[in-house]
Write an enzyme that holds these catalytic residues in place. Structure first.
Site, PDB file in Angstrom:
ATOM      1  CG  LEU A 166      -1.999  -1.125   1.246  1.00  0.00           C
ATOM      2  CD1 LEU A 166      -2.839  -1.023   2.507  1.00  0.00           C
ATOM      3  CD2 LEU A 166      -2.883  -1.109   0.019  1.00  0.00           C
ATOM      4  CB  CYS A 167       4.060   2.242  -0.002  1.00  0.00           C
ATOM      5  SG  CYS A 167       4.931   0.683  -0.205  1.00  0.00           S
ATOM      6  N   GLY A 168       2.186   2.529  -3.189  1.00  0.00           N
ATOM      7  CA  GLY A 168       2.392   2.855  -4.597  1.00  0.00           C
ATOM      8  C   GLY A 168       3.441   1.969  -5.253  1.00  0.00           C
TER       9      GLY A 168
END
Length: 289
Positions: free
Chosen positions: A90-92
């Site tokens: 969930l950090c691109g």
């Protein structure tokens, strides 16, 4: 066409998702400040350490008494790639950019007939490289339980790498990480740490008399230099991860808002159509009487 109940449930679900992404964005923003300060505070020390060792290395030159960490093994056949990524997603594209750079380097070395060994730091990088490079894995460092990266974590990784080098397991070691530049910009970086490779600062070397010899000082400083470089890379990764997560969650929150607006319009149109249909049926029934 979805029913009114389905649309209402979906709108509620997206609203709940937006609350989660907004909360994650705020948490990442709070963590980013500490991580950025730690990364920026470590840079002057790492740069000065690099400058001192570069000056010592220039004095030692290619002498036979030069430490192995500086001179190397004389070969570059076996390469150890230390791939440092995050433990969470969930950090691109944070993890993907590091894995992509490491994969490209591994494929380039394999195409040149070199032997590749991969040491992963962080679960996400290992997962992404497992599909096509799992046969080259030689170790993994799990930092899941580490709340805040410290120098002791870098020392543990450095000891593992140095032990492998002393055991003759590889000739060249390179670390892969993201260098923090801003919240929306992280630079995928490959940095050779063994044999020691120093950046040219362009400044004239200072003249010092060393006691004991330059070789003895280098032999003591080089292992610390490896740990320092790994520690700086971990801190840069930490700041980059939080910056990437903050940006990714901000985009997710905006997208959720757009989706809620579209679903609300669709819900209102469907509801209006249902009401109109009921009125037509009532009027038709009344006229039939």
């Amino acid at each position: 066409m979805p029913s009114l109940k389905d649309l209402k449930n979906r709108i509620g679900s997206v609203k709940n998702t937006r609350k989660i992404t907004k909360a994650m964005q705020m948490v990442a923003a709070a963590k980013l400040r500490r991580a950025q300060e730690a990364a920026e505070a470590a840079r002057p020390y790492a740069e000065r350490m690099n400058a001192v060792m570069a000056g010592l290395a220039a004095g030692v030159g290619q002498s036979e008494s030069a430490p192995r960490l500086l001179a190397g093994t004389g070969k570059d056949q076996v390469h150890l790639l230390v791939v440092m990524t995050a433990e969470r997603g969930l950090c691109g594209g944070f993890n993907s950019t590091i894995a992509r750079l490491a994969r490209a380097r591994a494929n380039e070395l394999l195409a040149a007939g070199k032997t590749v060994k991969i040491l992963t730091v962080g679960k996400k990088g290992r997962e992404q490289l497992r599909r096509d490079l799992s046969q080259y894995f030689v170790g993994h460092v799990d930092l899941t339980e580490v709340k805040r990266i410290g120098y002791v974590n870098a020392q543990t990784i450095a000891r593992d790498v140095l032990a492998r080098f002393d055991g003759g397991e590889f000739d060249v070691a390179t670390i892969f990480y993201n260098r923090f530049q801003s919240v929306i910009s992280q630079i995928p970086t490959a940095q050779q740490i063994i044999p020691a490779k120093f950046e040219d600062t362009g400044a004239a070397p200072a003249l010092y008399d060393y006691e004991p010899s330059e070789e003895a000082i280098l032999a003591d400083l080089l292992p610390r230099g490896v740990a320092t470089q790994i520690f700086a890379a971990l801190l840069e990764n930490g700041a980059s991860e939080q910056g990437a997560r903050m940006s990714a969650m901000d985009n997710a929150t905006r997208n959720a808002g757009d989706m809620i607006n579209k679903l609300t319009i669709q819900y209102n149109r469907s509801r209006q159509a249902a009401i109109t249909k009921e009125l037509i049926e009532i009027i038709s029934g009344a006229e039939a009487l």
